[in-house]
Design an enzyme around this catalytic site. Structure first.
Site, mmCIF file in Angstrom:
data_model
loop_
_atom_site.group_PDB
_atom_site.id
_atom_site.type_symbol
_atom_site.label_atom_id
_atom_site.label_comp_id
_atom_site.label_asym_id
_atom_site.label_seq_id
_atom_site.Cartn_x
_atom_site.Cartn_y
_atom_site.Cartn_z
ATOM 1 C CB CYS A 32 -0.861 0.047 1.257
ATOM 2 S SG CYS A 32 -2.307 -1.007 1.234
ATOM 3 C CB CYS A 35 -3.881 1.456 -3.125
ATOM 4 S SG CYS A 35 -3.205 0.884 -4.675
ATOM 5 C CB CYS A 90 -2.243 2.082 -6.795
ATOM 6 S SG CYS A 90 -2.174 0.387 -6.245
#
Length: 157
Positions: free
Chosen positions: A7, A79, A87
């Site tokens: 993430c 994400c 992302c």
């Protein structure tokens, strides 16, 4: 197989995924998590959700993808680009999949609403990781192309 759950901040979703995978991983499989811009802390509600589910939180930390102790063979991004979240893109020769989901840390509301968001994140990731682990146990010598298809199928579950 070494999976990286990735993430941006590495404080909630990727941390939860790492802990879940570690708790279920078949022999020869490992997991780590990281962020492209790590928050530097694990969200207390992520730790609470894991503890409430009986999942160990030992050793979990928000960390940068620049300091990974092992090179991953699989990278799963978590994400939610549909929500305007950037992302991270991991470069390298790895199997990649995107398991996008909302960030529970961004949920606003009363205590029950926020707890429910973290519980839902944990539940979705548990379903996805359970499906992955079942496939890995059924086929320990899985090839990259087959694994890619499995990961992408799991992403829509």
């Amino acid at each position: 197989m070494n999976s990286l759950f990735l993430c941006t901040g590495n404080s909630c979703r990727s941390i939860i995924a790492e802990a879940l995978f570690r708790s279920m991983a078949p022999a020869g499989a490992s997991a780590q998590s990281a962020g492209s811009k790590p928050a530097g802390h694990v969200h207390p509600r992520a730790l609470a959700a894991l503890a409430e589910a009986g999942i160990s939180t030992q050793g979990l930390a928000s960390k940068s993808w620049d300091t990974l102790p092992q090179k991953p063979t699989v990278v799963i991004t978590l994400c939610a680009s549909a929500a305007g979240e950037a992302c991270p893109v991991y470069f390298g020769n790895v199997v990649r999949s995107h398991w996008g989901m909302p960030d529970p840390a961004g949920v606003q509301g009363d205590e029950a609403t926020i707890r429910a968001a973290f519980a839902e994140t944990l539940a979705v990731l548990r379903r996805r990781i359970t499906a992955l682990v079942q496939q890995l146990e059924a086929n320990p010598a899985i090839d990259a192309k087959t694994l890619q298809g499995i990961l992408d199928d799991i992403a829509v579950q």
